[in-house]
Design a protein around this motif. Structure first.
Motif, short mmCIF file in Angstrom:
data_model
loop_
_atom_site.label_atom_id
_atom_site.label_comp_id
_atom_site.label_asym_id
_atom_site.label_seq_id
_atom_site.Cartn_x
_atom_site.Cartn_y
_atom_site.Cartn_z
N ALA A 285 0.81 -1.22 0.00
CA ALA A 285 0.00 0.00 0.00
C ALA A 285 0.84 1.26 0.00
O ALA A 285 0.30 2.36 -0.15
CB ALA A 285 -0.92 0.01 1.22
N SER A 289 -0.18 2.76 -3.16
CA SER A 289 -0.14 1.46 -3.85
C SER A 289 0.63 1.56 -5.17
O SER A 289 0.19 1.11 -6.22
CB SER A 289 -1.56 0.93 -4.11
OG SER A 289 -2.23 0.69 -2.89
N TYR A 341 -4.09 -7.93 -3.85
CA TYR A 341 -4.81 -6.69 -4.14
C TYR A 341 -6.31 -6.92 -4.40
O TYR A 341 -7.14 -6.15 -3.93
CB TYR A 341 -4.19 -6.00 -5.36
CG TYR A 341 -2.92 -5.26 -5.03
CD1 TYR A 341 -2.94 -4.10 -4.26
CD2 TYR A 341 -1.69 -5.72 -5.48
CE1 TYR A 341 -1.78 -3.41 -3.96
CE2 TYR A 341 -0.51 -5.04 -5.19
CZ TYR A 341 -0.57 -3.88 -4.42
OH TYR A 341 0.59 -3.20 -4.11
N ALA A 410 -5.61 4.79 -1.13
CA ALA A 410 -4.92 3.62 -1.65
C ALA A 410 -5.72 2.86 -2.69
O ALA A 410 -5.54 1.68 -2.85
CB ALA A 410 -4.55 2.69 -0.50
#
Length: 520
Positions: A285, A289, A341, A410
């Motif tokens: 992150a 990110s 992710y 993020a």
């Protein structure tokens, strides 16, 4: 009074500690894998069968340690680094077999390999490429050792020698390289990103097996704010907008060089991110990110689509266009990246999703691991086994632990993935210095497998999981979708942090009580 003093003195100081095992593989990864194999589910079962049938996973495997390792011919020394990368792959594979099956003959074999090298290796030598070996095989060796941290014969009889080797051979090399002490590093951006990223990865891994917080902090801080190409802002050099969507993508430092080494950078991002994640540090992150932005840029281009390119120079080489060399390069890392992710964090990663499907097609449905998908140095730059260790379905997902490095914004891919134009467009080519003529040192060239650039969805003929469980192109989601969970479902890094906080309050309470007692 004496009782109070005895209690306070007996409390150890509150210091940072490492989670064991806590590098690429966690206990939760092993538990999930065991459950899937027991249920005979794919791709876990297919991957397990591949692992257990390899010569590099056989308990009869015999190591070939040497006192000095050379990645390439140097003076009168012949290249022999393949001995190390083969043995390290075997140690990891055997350790993984033991963790999953409980077969102690595999643990003993892995332990014997690590003991042989720890008591034989004196130096990694040669030209600058010795730092590639130290970084790539260093983090792999440390991960093999970390798998055995709860195997008592290894802890008692072998781990001290491994720690000594880490302190005498590997860690000094990582410091020297990342501190740019070699004459060839007069320009701190001289070497390509993979050279430094692998040393960051290995320094982190060596820190964990030696329980050295100073080394860990050095490596993590370098990744965040270092001045060389192993720092994330230099490894992903530019943030650009995707044509047609405005989604932010990250241009990699090696994008103008070739796609084979750019793929290695993606693999090393996965290693660095996962090792940190299992220690409670969210580098995935970090800086909005940025790793994900780089993944999406790489995947979009390597699926046959155009990408913007900002001209790059480090003062030695210059690139004005993205390189088509090795376009479609495959490395076993996309299961780890996708599942972090998309499955854990519920972030949009449409190009990563498609690239995972494309790579799984190449591997036949389950991502390969070291020793299973070809020979040559490039096939041993990573340990792999992503389908076995990192694949998740909806029932496996719990909330991630709070991040120490997370950005407040993020979600870099907030646009709907369904609006993307997936049709391949004209490829661009590289201008500037080639691998052969560039005055920048680089690793030995490897012909990585190239796959079709036509996006497709992978299916499993014999799979027991439904299409809904397989990675598909996802629509927009919020940054995190946190399922309801009880306190008992908190992950170990969370529970460890809670314990430390409670410990601190108890310690402070006792000290205050003692002070009041003395004053009275």
């Amino acid at each position: 009074m004496f009782l109070f003093l005895s209690f306070v003195i007996s409390l150890p100081p509150l210091v940072a500690s490492f989670v064991h095992p806590g590098l690429l593989v966690s206990d939760s990864d092993i538990s999930r894998t065991q459950k899937k194999i027991k249920a005979n589910q794919d791709p876990w079962t297919t991957s397990w069968n591949t692992l257990t049938n390899l010569p590099f996973s056989d308990p009869s495997y015999t190591p070939s340690p040497v006192s000095a390792v050379y990645r390439s011919t140097w003076e009168d020394h012949t290249a022999n680094a393949q001995l190390l990368w083969h043995d390290v792959a075997a140690a990891f594979n055997l350790g993984l077999r033991w963790k999953i099956s409980g077969n102690t003959s595999c643990a003993d074999a892995a332990s014997n390999i690590l003991h042989a090298w720890a008591t034989t290796l004196i130096s990694i030598d040669g030209g600058d490429d010795k730092y590639l070996t130290a970084g790539l095989q260093g983090y792999e060796l440390a991960n093999a050792a970390e798998l055995l941290r709860d195997y008592q014969p290894f802890v008692d009889n072998v781990l001290p020698s491994v720690v000594e080797m880490a302190n005498n051979v590997f860690i000094p090399m990582h410091y020297r390289w990342l501190n740019h002490e070699e004459p060839s590093e007069h320009n701190v951006l001289h070497f390509f990103a993979n050279w430094e990223l692998c040393n960051v990865a290995s320094a982190m891994a060596m820190a964990v097996i030696t329980d050295n917080q100073t080394v860990w902090d050095f490596a993590v801080n370098y990744f965040k704010t270092g001045d060389g190409t192993g720092a994330i802002n230099n490894a992903i050099t530019n943030i650009i907008e995707e044509p047609g969507t405005g989604v932010l993508l990250g241009q990699g430092q090696e994008s103008g060089r070739d796609q084979g080494h750019s793929a290695l950078d993606m693999q090393l991002f996965g290693v660095i991110g996962q090792q940190a994640w299992n220690q409670g540090e969210d580098l995935f992150a970090y800086n909005d990110s940025r790793i994900l932005r780089g993944m999406e840029y790489f995947a979009r281009y390597n699926l046959g689509n155009d990408v913007p390119f900002v001209p790059y120079t480090n003062g030695i080489v210059s690139y004005t266009e993205v390189s088509s060399a090795s376009r479609g390069a495959i490395r076993p890392t996309w299961e780890l990246l996708y599942n972090h992710y998309v499955m854990i964090k519920r972030m949009d990663a449409p190009w990563t999703t498609l690239y995972l499907n494309n790579t799984l097609d190449y591997y036949g449905g389950a991502e390969g691991g070291a020793g299973s998908w070809g020979e040559g140095s490039g096939h041993y730059d990573g340990l792999g086994w992503g389908s076995l260790l990192y694949r998740m379905d909806e029932s496996d997902v719990i909330a991630p632990f709070p991040s120490k490095s997370a950005s407040p914004t993020a979600n870099p891919t907030s646009s709907a993935s369904t609006t993307l134009n997936l049709a391949p467009s004209a490829m661009t080519t590289t201008t500037g210095a080639s691998d052969q003529s560039a005055p920048v040192s680089h690793s030995a060239t490897t012909n990585f497998a190239a796959v079709s650039t036509t996006p497709r969805t992978q299916t499993f003929a014999s799979s027991t999981i439904s299409d809904d469980n397989f990675p598909q192109l996802r629509g927009p989601k919020s940054h995190l979708r946190v399922p309801n969970k009880s306190l008992l479902e908190i992950t170990w890094p969370q529970s460890e942090a809670i314990f430390k906080i409670l410990y601190m309050y108890i310690y402070m309470y006792v000290c205050v009580c003692l002070l009041l007692y003395i004053v009275d």
